[in-house]
Scaffold this active site. Structure first.
Site, short mmCIF file in Angstrom:
data_model
loop_
_atom_site.label_atom_id
_atom_site.label_comp_id
_atom_site.label_asym_id
_atom_site.label_seq_id
_atom_site.Cartn_x
_atom_site.Cartn_y
_atom_site.Cartn_z
N HIS A 1 -12.05 -4.09 103.09
CA HIS A 1 -10.98 -3.24 102.01
C HIS A 1 -11.33 -2.30 101.04
O HIS A 1 -12.14 -2.57 100.40
CB HIS A 1 -10.12 -4.36 101.42
CG HIS A 1 -8.87 -4.00 100.81
ND1 HIS A 1 -8.65 -3.84 99.45
CD2 HIS A 1 -7.76 -2.80 101.31
CE1 HIS A 1 -7.41 -3.48 99.32
NE2 HIS A 1 -7.03 -2.74 100.14
N HIS B 1 -3.56 2.73 104.33
CA HIS B 1 -2.47 2.41 103.69
C HIS B 1 -2.17 3.70 102.81
O HIS B 1 -3.24 4.50 102.62
CB HIS B 1 -2.54 1.12 102.66
CG HIS B 1 -1.97 -0.15 103.73
ND1 HIS B 1 -1.20 -0.83 103.04
CD2 HIS B 1 -2.39 -0.25 104.89
CE1 HIS B 1 -0.88 -1.86 104.07
NE2 HIS B 1 -1.57 -1.58 105.10
N GLU C 1 5.14 -6.63 102.44
CA GLU C 1 4.83 -6.75 101.00
C GLU C 1 5.98 -6.68 99.92
O GLU C 1 6.12 -7.43 98.78
CB GLU C 1 3.61 -6.16 100.61
CG GLU C 1 3.96 -4.34 100.79
CD GLU C 1 2.80 -3.55 100.38
OE1 GLU C 1 1.73 -3.93 101.05
OE2 GLU C 1 2.87 -2.55 99.71
C1 NOJ Z 1 -1.00 -1.42 98.61
C2 NOJ Z 1 -1.19 -1.71 99.95
O1 NOJ Z 1 0.09 -1.36 100.80
C3 NOJ Z 1 -1.41 -3.21 100.02
O2 NOJ Z 1 -1.46 -3.66 101.35
C4 NOJ Z 1 -2.65 -3.72 99.16
O3 NOJ Z 1 -2.57 -4.99 99.36
C5 NOJ Z 1 -2.68 -3.15 97.88
N1 NOJ Z 1 -2.36 -1.68 97.90
C6 NOJ Z 1 -3.90 -3.37 97.20
O4 NOJ Z 1 -4.82 -2.47 97.57
CA CA Z 2 1.69 0.35 100.22
#
Ligand code: NOJ
Ligand code: CA
Length: 667
Positions: A376, A449, A474
């Site tokens: 990540h 993302h 989310e």
């Molecule tokens: C936004 C992303 O969409 C999400 O999936 C991620 O957990 C957070 N940023 C932290 O990077």
């Molecule tokens: Ca996002």
């Protein structure tokens, strides 16, 4: 033959009468596009079965060249050429294994006192596209101040869209007549007055800003994302050097929603794969140390509640390997997260794990289990820093056997070497491309993302596997509006998902978040299962915590079984915003999977099984129990196994906010 005839006819006309309009038809002859210079201005119009869809609509640019603003250039037609193609190509992964590209093409070469410009039109049976080409010429360095492409509808469509200012494209698509819309993000989906469906977007956005769509005097026109300088929005949209080709502008136009969903125009308009050996690009389902951070149970940064610890990751890797997942994502594994919940000014390191995350030991454990660690890289929108670190970051991943990375750009503006920019501006499109190309060199796949809106680039770079650019799951963990309405997942397949795979992250098995009261997943359990089929992603995350999956082992079996790479896909039934029934066939077996979801309304659906091959099949049906209800009884699911065969119909009850997931195999 017919096409050849049109071509010859045009040549004859050109020679004799110097006509002002030129026409090309779709291979099936239903759609006709005419090009015309009106007082020297390029326009096009479109008819379907003889009925006007688009009245003469504007084309072209306002440009800056050599210090002069070139506006309303008067063009003359130099030549018209025609071509056609009918080829089939194989996808590396996708909703479909083989894609047919059958189109007729017309290229008009234009000249003005200052510039030469070609416009290439392509007509498919299910839509049309065009792009601008600037051949090499004296005035090569051009600044695009405005692209004047417009869509002058013969009758007003209903439009589903999100406003252009929607941060990271994470919005809820709403429907209204065109004249009630303001500037919108691309893509938009439309229902025409005569009941036809249209999807308007762009393909192959290369070194150019993403388009937005503005309604000006009730007409739809292109609004390119501008450059910024020192915090001010410039008039400049794109800096280009001829020879140059613009992205394709395309519109899918079909009688039915299943045909609209089956259209592959966008992929056909992108260039063939540039990666020679694609064997390292692997679709997979994955789990992650992730949802708990959004629930605010765990933290990204190091704390007593740190999520990405060696112990937690070992547990996730083991569970993944026991349940057939290809990978596990770990967010918050690297240093730099301290300010993340506020404004993050700390520099992330992409090679330094927190000291409670033993990256070497975990890599060894993951490789022993045959599970991939998905890395990540949150950048907090500092693309300039990330670019500087790209090679070392990817070398580190390669050395630790990590084949995929989720990148992130959480920041209203993106900091580039050209200062702060909108995330879909030319400067940031350039950055995303650099990331994809560099990653390909290191055999790394991307889940981007906060991206630019996808435009089919995965055909050319299949290591660009999935992207966000969607109001994903989310939001249901923390959104102060209480979570996305049930209709959201019934709208997405017809809107955002038409632009490409999305990392929506389905599969929540516990719908309330006690830490942030008032939020809620608006769904039944069967609906969450169905999303694995309804919302396509070749990197498909089952996002919930192990503990929640362990509470529902029978339902979890569907997530274990469902693939994420398909031989074919089809919309069986649906209405935008109301319900969706998708069927997809696994690319690596004969099995079929069906996913159905509904909005707030409960309904009965009928699924004809005419797509099944001969003989007997076994269907495992995960359905809402008769008394299921997303608000009062969301976990009540029935699981039934029964023999089925082609020609039969399944009758299924969907609860309010409900769904149904079905696996149909030979046993
Ligand atoms: C936004 C992303 O969409 C999400 O999936 C991620 O957990 C957070 N940023 C932290 O990077
Ligand atoms: Ca996002």
């Amino acid at each position: 033959m017919k096409h050849l005839f049109i071509c010859l006819a045009c040549l004859v006309l050109m020679a004799c009468t110097q006509p002002r309009d030129y026409t090309v038809s779709s291979p099936d002859g239903a759609m006709t596009l005419s090009f015309e210079l009106r007082e020297g201005q390029p326009t096009y119009s479109l008819a379907y079965e003889g009925k006007d869809v688009l009245l003469p609509s504007p084309m072209g640019f306002v440009l800056l060249a050599d210090g002069d603003t070139l506006r309303d250039l008067r063009w003359t037609l130099e030549s018209t050429t025609f071509a056609s193609a009918d080829t089939t190509w194989e996808t590396v992964w996708g909703e479909e294994r083989f894609i047919r590209d059958r189109h007729h093409e017309m290229k008009v070469a234009l000249a003005s006192e200052k510039l030469r410009m070609d416009i290439v039109f392509r007509l498919f049976d299910d839509g049309f596209a065009f792009r601008y080409e600037f051949p090499e010429q004296a005035l090569n360095d051009l600044t695009v101040l405005d692209e004047q492409t417009g869509y002058n509808f013969a009758s007003e469509p209903q439009v589903w869209s999100i406003p252009w200012g929607t941060e990271y494209y994470e919005g809820i698509y709403t429907k209204a007549p065109l004249h009630e819309k303001d500037t919108m993000c691309s893509p938009i989906t439309m229902e025409m007055a005569d009941g036809m469906y249209a999807f308007l977007h762009e393909a192959n956005v290369t070194d150019y800003p993403c388009q937005n769509l503005a309604v000006v005097s009730d007409q739809l026109s292109t609004y390119l994302t501008p450059w910024m300088k020192d915090g001010k929005v410039l008039e400049d949209k794109a800096y280009v050097t001829a020879p140059f080709v613009s992205p394709w502008r395309f519109m899918i136009l079909t009688r039915t929603l299943p045909e609209m969903m089956a259209s592959r125009i966008m992929l056909n308009l992108n260039e063939p794969c540039k990666i020679e050996d694609t064997s390292w690009i692997k679709p997979m389902k994955f789990l992650g140390i992730w949802w708990s951070m959004h629930l605010k149970e765990w933290t990204w940064s190091k704390s007593a509640r740190h999520g990405a610890t060696t112990e937690n990751m070992r547990r996730y890797l083991k569970f993944a390997s026991e349940n057939g997942f290809g990978g596990v994502l770990a967010e918050g594994w690297n240093t730099g997260w301290e300010g993340y919940e506020g404004i993050n000014n700390d520099r992330f390191s992409f090679v330094t794990p927190y000291d409670d995350y033993d990256v070497d030991a975990l890599s060894a454990y993951a490789s022993e289990l045959g599970v991939a660690i998905i890395c990540h890289h949150e950048t907090s929108g500092r693309a300039d820093e990330y670019e500087a670190d790209l090679d070392t970051a990817y070398q580190f991943m390669q050395a630790h056997g990590m084949p995929a990375v989720k990148t992130g750009y959480v920041s209203p503006l993106i900091r580039t070497s050209d200062g702060y920019q909108f995330n879909r501006s030319q400067g940031v499109v350039r950055h995303y491309r650099k990331v994809i190309e560099t990653a390909a060199k290191y055999h790394i796949s991307i889940d981007n993302h906060e991206p630019a809106m996808p435009s089919g680039l995965q055909r050319t770079y299949p290591n660009l596997m999935t992207q966000e650019g969607i109001r994903g799951q989310e939001w249901n963990a923390w959104a102060q509006d209480g979570g996305s309405p049930c209709s959201h997942v019934c709208t997405l397949p017809f809107t955002r998902m038409m632009a490409g795979p999305a990392d929506y992250t389905p599969g929540v098995f516990a719908f309330e978040n006690p830490i942030i009261p008032g939020t809620r997943v608006h769904s039944t359990l069967a609906n969450q299962l169905a999303l694995f089929v309804v919302l396509y992603s070749p990197l498909q995350m089952a996002c919930d915590k192990i503990e929640n999956y362990e509470k529902h082992p029978a339902e979890f079996q569907f997530i274990r079984d469902v693939p994420c790479d398909w031989a074919q896909s089809m919309l069986i039934d649906g209405k935008i915003g109301e319900y969706v029934v998708m069927a997809r066939q696994d690319r690596h077996s004969e099995d079929w999977y069906i996913g159905a979801v509904t909005n707030e309304e409960a309904r009965e659906i009928t699924i004809p099984l005419d797509f099944l091959g001969e003989g007997e099949w076994t269907a495992t049906i995960y359905a809402d129990a008769p008394d299921a209800d997303w608000q009062t009884n969301p976990y009540a699911t029935t699981i039934e196994r029964r023999k089925v065969s082609a020609g039969e119909e399944l009758k299924i009850h969907l609860a309010t906010g409900g769904g149904c997931a079905i696996r149909i195999g030979r046993n």
